[in-house]
Design an enzyme around this catalytic site. Structure first.
Site, mmCIF file in Angstrom:
data_model
loop_
_atom_site.group_PDB
_atom_site.id
_atom_site.type_symbol
_atom_site.label_atom_id
_atom_site.label_comp_id
_atom_site.label_asym_id
_atom_site.label_seq_id
_atom_site.Cartn_x
_atom_site.Cartn_y
_atom_site.Cartn_z
ATOM 1 N N HIS A 6 0.836 -1.214 0.000
ATOM 2 C CA HIS A 6 0.000 0.000 0.000
ATOM 3 C C HIS A 6 0.866 1.257 0.000
ATOM 4 C CE1 HIS A 6 -2.787 -2.858 2.246
ATOM 5 N NE2 HIS A 6 -3.523 -2.483 1.226
ATOM 6 N N SER B 218 0.310 -8.895 1.460
ATOM 7 C CA SER B 218 -1.150 -8.861 1.550
ATOM 8 C C SER B 218 -1.525 -8.669 3.009
ATOM 9 C CB SER B 218 -1.726 -10.191 1.056
ATOM 10 O OG SER B 218 -3.058 -10.340 1.507
ATOM 11 N N SER B 219 -2.626 -7.948 3.230
ATOM 12 C CA SER B 219 -3.092 -7.748 4.618
ATOM 13 C C SER B 219 -3.466 -9.076 5.261
ATOM 14 C CB SER B 219 -4.307 -6.814 4.627
ATOM 15 O OG SER B 219 -3.981 -5.625 3.964
ATOM 16 N N ARG B 220 -3.759 -10.077 4.438
ATOM 17 C CA ARG B 220 -4.158 -11.382 4.993
ATOM 18 C C ARG B 220 -2.961 -12.189 5.504
ATOM 19 N NH1 ARG B 220 -8.204 -10.792 0.998
ATOM 20 N NH2 ARG B 220 -10.267 -11.165 1.877
#
Ligand code: PAF
Length: 279
Positions: free
Chosen positions: A38, A186-188
Protein backbone atom coordinates in the site's frame (compact mmCIF):
# COMPACT_ATOMS: atom_id res chain seq x y z
CA UNK A 1 0.22 16.11 9.07
CA UNK A 2 -2.37 13.74 7.63
CA UNK A 3 -5.91 15.00 8.15
CA UNK A 4 -8.49 12.32 8.98
CA UNK A 5 -11.85 12.92 7.29
CA UNK A 6 -14.87 10.69 7.86
CA UNK A 7 -17.70 12.37 5.97
CA UNK A 8 -18.15 12.68 2.22
CA UNK A 9 -19.33 16.29 2.63
CA UNK A 10 -16.16 17.36 4.49
CA UNK A 11 -14.02 15.55 1.94
CA UNK A 12 -15.78 17.28 -0.95
CA UNK A 13 -15.11 20.70 0.67
CA UNK A 14 -11.42 19.91 1.15
CA UNK A 15 -11.02 18.66 -2.43
CA UNK A 16 -12.95 21.66 -3.85
CA UNK A 17 -10.41 23.99 -2.17
CA UNK A 18 -7.51 22.08 -3.74
CA UNK A 19 -9.16 22.01 -7.17
CA UNK A 20 -9.79 25.76 -7.13
CA UNK A 21 -6.00 26.11 -6.95
CA UNK A 22 -5.66 23.80 -9.98
CA UNK A 23 -4.25 20.85 -8.03
CA UNK A 24 -4.28 17.27 -9.31
CA UNK A 25 -5.67 14.88 -6.72
CA UNK A 26 -4.50 11.26 -6.45
CA UNK A 27 -6.39 8.57 -4.55
CA UNK A 28 -5.24 5.22 -3.19
CA UNK A 29 -8.28 3.09 -2.25
CA UNK A 30 -7.51 0.53 0.49
CA UNK A 31 -9.17 -1.52 3.19
CA UNK A 32 -6.44 -0.64 5.71
CA UNK A 33 -4.03 -2.97 7.55
CA UNK A 34 -1.45 -1.17 5.47
CA UNK A 35 1.81 -2.80 4.40
CA UNK A 36 4.66 -1.86 2.07
CA UNK A 37 2.52 -2.70 -0.95
CA UNK A 38 0.00 0.00 0.00
CA UNK A 39 2.78 2.42 0.90
CA UNK A 40 4.33 1.95 -2.54
CA UNK A 41 0.98 3.07 -3.98
CA UNK A 42 0.96 6.11 -1.68
CA UNK A 43 4.50 6.93 -2.85
CA UNK A 44 3.46 6.63 -6.51
CA UNK A 45 0.49 8.90 -5.80
CA UNK A 46 2.75 11.38 -3.98
CA UNK A 47 5.10 11.48 -6.99
CA UNK A 48 2.33 11.87 -9.57
CA UNK A 49 -0.24 14.12 -7.86
CA UNK A 50 -0.32 17.44 -6.00
CA UNK A 51 -2.53 16.14 -3.20
CA UNK A 52 -2.90 12.53 -2.00
CA UNK A 53 -5.94 10.89 -0.42
CA UNK A 54 -5.71 7.36 0.96
CA UNK A 55 -9.07 5.78 1.69
CA UNK A 56 -9.58 3.07 4.31
CA UNK A 57 -12.92 1.32 4.21
CA UNK A 58 -13.46 -2.37 4.88
CA UNK A 59 -16.20 -2.75 2.32
CA UNK A 60 -18.85 -5.23 3.51
CA UNK A 61 -20.38 -5.42 0.02
CA UNK A 62 -17.33 -7.16 -1.46
CA UNK A 63 -17.08 -9.92 1.18
CA UNK A 64 -19.03 -13.02 0.22
CA UNK A 65 -17.84 -14.73 3.40
CA UNK A 66 -19.06 -13.03 6.64
CA UNK A 67 -16.24 -14.64 8.67
CA UNK A 68 -13.62 -13.16 6.33
CA UNK A 69 -15.20 -9.72 6.89
CA UNK A 70 -15.16 -10.13 10.69
CA UNK A 71 -11.56 -11.37 10.70
CA UNK A 72 -10.26 -8.70 8.33
CA UNK A 73 -7.51 -6.86 10.28
CA UNK A 74 -8.37 -3.32 11.40
CA UNK A 75 -5.38 -1.22 12.47
CA UNK A 76 -6.33 2.41 11.83
CA UNK A 77 -4.01 4.06 14.38
CA UNK A 78 -0.98 2.24 12.97
CA UNK A 79 -2.12 2.94 9.42
CA UNK A 80 -2.40 6.66 10.15
CA UNK A 81 1.19 6.76 11.48
CA UNK A 82 2.41 5.09 8.28
CA UNK A 83 0.47 7.55 6.11
CA UNK A 84 1.90 10.51 8.06
CA UNK A 85 5.39 9.23 7.24
CA UNK A 86 4.47 9.12 3.54
CA UNK A 87 3.16 12.72 3.68
CA UNK A 88 -0.34 11.69 2.67
CA UNK A 89 -2.62 14.74 2.86
CA UNK A 90 -5.90 13.08 3.80
CA UNK A 91 -6.95 9.75 5.23
CA UNK A 92 -10.59 9.30 4.25
CA UNK A 93 -12.01 6.68 6.63
CA UNK A 94 -15.80 6.71 6.42
CA UNK A 95 -18.01 4.46 8.55
CA UNK A 96 -20.34 1.93 6.90
CA UNK A 97 -23.39 4.24 7.19
CA UNK A 98 -21.56 7.03 5.38
CA UNK A 99 -20.91 4.77 2.40
CA UNK A 100 -24.12 2.73 2.55
CA UNK A 101 -26.81 4.89 4.20
CA UNK A 102 -30.16 3.28 5.02
CA UNK A 103 -32.05 2.58 1.81
CA UNK A 104 -28.90 2.25 -0.31
CA UNK A 105 -30.04 0.30 -3.38
CA UNK A 106 -27.46 0.68 -6.16
CA UNK A 107 -25.12 -2.00 -7.45
CA UNK A 108 -22.45 -1.44 -10.10
CA UNK A 109 -21.66 -4.56 -12.09
CA UNK A 110 -18.99 -5.01 -14.79
CA UNK A 111 -20.10 -8.00 -16.86
CA UNK A 112 -17.71 -10.48 -18.48
CA UNK A 113 -14.34 -9.64 -16.99
CA UNK A 114 -15.74 -9.94 -13.43
CA UNK A 115 -17.04 -13.44 -13.98
CA UNK A 116 -14.11 -15.93 -14.11
CA UNK A 117 -11.59 -16.68 -11.33
CA UNK A 118 -12.38 -14.41 -8.35
CA UNK A 119 -15.88 -13.91 -9.76
CA UNK A 120 -16.50 -17.67 -9.70
CA UNK A 121 -15.03 -18.34 -6.27
CA UNK A 122 -16.30 -15.13 -4.65
CA UNK A 123 -19.73 -14.53 -6.21
CA UNK A 124 -20.72 -10.86 -5.98
CA UNK A 125 -17.22 -9.79 -4.95
CA UNK A 126 -16.56 -7.58 -7.96
CA UNK A 127 -20.01 -5.97 -7.78
CA UNK A 128 -19.00 -4.88 -4.28
CA UNK A 129 -15.63 -3.63 -5.53
CA UNK A 130 -17.10 -1.81 -8.56
CA UNK A 131 -19.82 -0.21 -6.42
CA UNK A 132 -17.49 1.04 -3.70
CA UNK A 133 -14.80 2.17 -6.17
CA UNK A 134 -17.43 4.15 -8.09
CA UNK A 135 -18.50 5.77 -4.81
CA UNK A 136 -14.91 6.48 -3.73
CA UNK A 137 -14.11 8.07 -7.10
CA UNK A 138 -17.23 10.24 -6.78
CA UNK A 139 -16.50 11.16 -3.18
CA UNK A 140 -12.81 12.00 -3.72
CA UNK A 141 -13.20 13.59 -7.19
CA UNK A 142 -9.63 12.40 -7.83
CA UNK A 143 -7.95 12.68 -11.24
CA UNK A 144 -5.68 9.67 -10.70
CA UNK A 145 -6.25 6.38 -8.89
CA UNK A 146 -3.50 3.97 -7.87
CA UNK A 147 -4.12 0.21 -7.64
CA UNK A 148 -1.74 -2.69 -7.01
CA UNK A 149 -1.12 -5.29 -9.72
CA UNK A 150 -1.35 -7.89 -6.93
CA UNK A 151 -5.12 -7.83 -7.53
CA UNK A 152 -4.73 -8.10 -11.31
CA UNK A 153 -8.34 -9.02 -12.08
CA UNK A 154 -9.56 -6.16 -9.86
CA UNK A 155 -7.28 -3.76 -11.75
CA UNK A 156 -8.77 -4.87 -15.10
CA UNK A 157 -12.32 -4.61 -13.70
CA UNK A 158 -11.65 -1.05 -12.50
CA UNK A 159 -10.09 -0.06 -15.85
CA UNK A 160 -13.18 -1.44 -17.62
CA UNK A 161 -15.51 0.39 -15.24
CA UNK A 162 -13.75 3.71 -15.78
CA UNK A 163 -13.78 3.27 -19.56
CA UNK A 164 -17.42 2.16 -19.74
CA UNK A 165 -18.72 4.98 -17.55
CA UNK A 166 -16.43 7.72 -18.98
CA UNK A 167 -15.14 8.48 -15.50
CA UNK A 168 -12.69 11.41 -15.57
CA UNK A 169 -9.94 9.53 -13.73
CA UNK A 170 -6.74 7.81 -14.85
CA UNK A 171 -6.14 4.35 -13.35
CA UNK A 172 -2.50 3.60 -12.65
CA UNK A 173 -1.39 0.02 -11.91
CA UNK A 174 1.66 -0.37 -9.66
CA UNK A 175 3.89 -3.48 -9.35
CA UNK A 176 3.29 -6.11 -6.68
CA UNK A 177 5.58 -5.72 -3.67
CA UNK A 178 6.99 -9.00 -2.38
CA UNK A 179 8.68 -10.23 0.77
CA UNK A 180 12.33 -11.25 0.23
CA UNK A 181 11.21 -14.89 -0.16
CA UNK A 182 8.76 -13.99 -2.94
CA UNK A 183 5.45 -13.98 -1.03
CA UNK A 184 3.27 -11.17 -2.35
CA UNK A 185 2.46 -8.67 0.41
CA UNK A 186 -1.15 -8.86 1.55
CA UNK A 187 -3.09 -7.75 4.62
CA UNK A 188 -4.16 -11.38 4.99
CA UNK A 189 -0.56 -12.64 5.48
CA UNK A 190 -0.67 -11.75 9.21
CA UNK A 191 -3.26 -14.51 9.63
CA UNK A 192 -0.80 -17.23 8.54
CA UNK A 193 0.68 -19.40 11.30
CA UNK A 194 4.50 -19.65 11.43
CA UNK A 195 4.34 -23.01 9.65
CA UNK A 196 2.02 -21.68 6.95
CA UNK A 197 4.16 -18.57 6.52
CA UNK A 198 7.14 -20.83 5.80
CA UNK A 199 5.12 -22.72 3.15
CA UNK A 200 3.51 -19.64 1.53
CA UNK A 201 6.39 -18.66 -0.83
CA UNK A 202 5.88 -21.99 -2.65
CA UNK A 203 3.02 -20.32 -4.54
CA UNK A 204 5.29 -17.72 -6.13
CA UNK A 205 7.91 -20.42 -6.72
CA UNK A 206 5.39 -22.57 -8.61
CA UNK A 207 4.25 -19.56 -10.65
CA UNK A 208 7.83 -18.73 -11.62
CA UNK A 209 8.52 -22.36 -12.58
CA UNK A 210 5.34 -22.52 -14.69
CA UNK A 211 6.21 -19.24 -16.40
CA UNK A 212 9.71 -20.46 -17.24
CA UNK A 213 8.32 -23.75 -18.58
CA UNK A 214 5.67 -22.05 -20.76
CA UNK A 215 8.22 -19.60 -22.12
CA UNK A 216 10.52 -22.53 -22.92
CA UNK A 217 7.75 -24.16 -24.97
CA UNK A 218 6.00 -26.53 -22.53
CA UNK A 219 2.26 -26.73 -23.26
CA UNK A 220 0.47 -24.39 -20.79
CA UNK A 221 -1.93 -27.15 -19.64
CA UNK A 222 1.02 -29.36 -18.59
CA UNK A 223 2.88 -26.50 -16.89
CA UNK A 224 -0.25 -25.47 -14.98
CA UNK A 225 -0.96 -29.03 -13.84
CA UNK A 226 2.63 -29.33 -12.61
CA UNK A 227 2.32 -26.02 -10.73
CA UNK A 228 -0.95 -27.04 -9.06
CA UNK A 229 0.69 -30.27 -7.94
CA UNK A 230 3.73 -28.43 -6.56
CA UNK A 231 1.55 -26.04 -4.52
CA UNK A 232 -0.52 -28.88 -3.03
CA UNK A 233 2.63 -30.92 -2.31
CA UNK A 234 4.10 -27.92 -0.45
CA UNK A 235 1.19 -28.05 2.01
CA UNK A 236 -1.52 -25.78 0.60
CA UNK A 237 -5.06 -27.04 1.35
CA UNK A 238 -6.54 -26.10 -2.02
CA UNK A 239 -5.86 -24.54 -5.41
CA UNK A 240 -9.04 -22.79 -6.58
CA UNK A 241 -7.62 -21.79 -9.94
CA UNK A 242 -4.23 -21.65 -11.61
CA UNK A 243 -4.83 -20.12 -15.02
CA UNK A 244 -3.01 -18.67 -18.02
CA UNK A 245 -5.06 -15.78 -19.40
CA UNK A 246 -4.81 -12.82 -21.76
CA UNK A 247 -3.33 -9.97 -19.74
CA UNK A 248 -6.14 -7.48 -20.36
CA UNK A 249 -9.28 -9.36 -21.38
CA UNK A 250 -8.51 -12.31 -19.06
CA UNK A 251 -9.63 -14.82 -21.72
CA UNK A 252 -8.23 -18.33 -21.08
CA UNK A 253 -5.17 -19.11 -23.24
CA UNK A 254 -4.24 -22.58 -24.49
CA UNK A 255 -1.11 -21.23 -26.19
CA UNK A 256 1.12 -18.27 -25.45
CA UNK A 257 0.11 -16.17 -28.45
CA UNK A 258 -0.15 -12.72 -26.83
CA UNK A 259 0.72 -10.83 -23.62
CA UNK A 260 -0.41 -13.14 -20.85
CA UNK A 261 -0.71 -13.43 -17.12
CA UNK A 262 -0.56 -16.43 -14.83
CA UNK A 263 -3.13 -16.03 -12.05
CA UNK A 264 -3.76 -18.26 -9.04
CA UNK A 265 -5.93 -18.44 -5.95
CA UNK A 266 -5.08 -20.90 -3.21
CA UNK A 267 -5.99 -21.74 0.35
CA UNK A 268 -3.31 -22.17 2.99
CA UNK A 269 -4.66 -23.14 6.41
CA UNK A 270 -7.60 -20.75 6.77
CA UNK A 271 -6.14 -18.04 4.58
CA UNK A 272 -6.90 -17.43 0.93
CA UNK A 273 -3.81 -16.30 -0.99
CA UNK A 274 -3.92 -14.94 -4.54
CA UNK A 275 -1.03 -13.99 -6.82
CA UNK A 276 -0.24 -13.36 -10.47
CA UNK A 277 2.77 -12.76 -12.70
CA UNK A 278 3.41 -11.72 -16.28
CA UNK A 279 4.31 -14.54 -18.65
O1 PAF B 1 -8.07 -3.78 -3.09
C1 PAF B 1 -8.72 -3.41 -2.10
O2 PAF B 1 -8.20 -3.19 -1.02
C2 PAF B 1 -10.23 -3.22 -2.25
O3 PAF B 1 -10.78 -4.17 -3.10
C3 PAF B 1 -10.62 -1.79 -2.69
C4 PAF B 1 -10.11 -1.48 -4.09
C5 PAF B 1 -10.08 -0.78 -1.70
C6 PAF B 1 -12.15 -1.65 -2.73
O4 PAF B 1 -12.70 -1.87 -1.48
Amino acid sequence: MTEVIRSAAALRDRVATWKRSGMLVGVVPTMGALHDGHLSLARAARAQSDRVIVTIFVNPMQFNNPEDLTKYPRTEALDLALLEAERVDVLFAPGPEEVYPPGFATRVSVAGISEPMEGTFRPGHFDGVATVVTKLFEMTQAGRAFFGEKDWQQLQVVRHLVRDLNMPIRVIGCPTIREPDGLAMSSRNVRLTARERAVAPALHGAMQAATAAIRAGTAPAAALAEARGAVLAAGFADVEYFDLRGAEDLAPLATLDRPARLLAATVLGEVRLIDNIAV
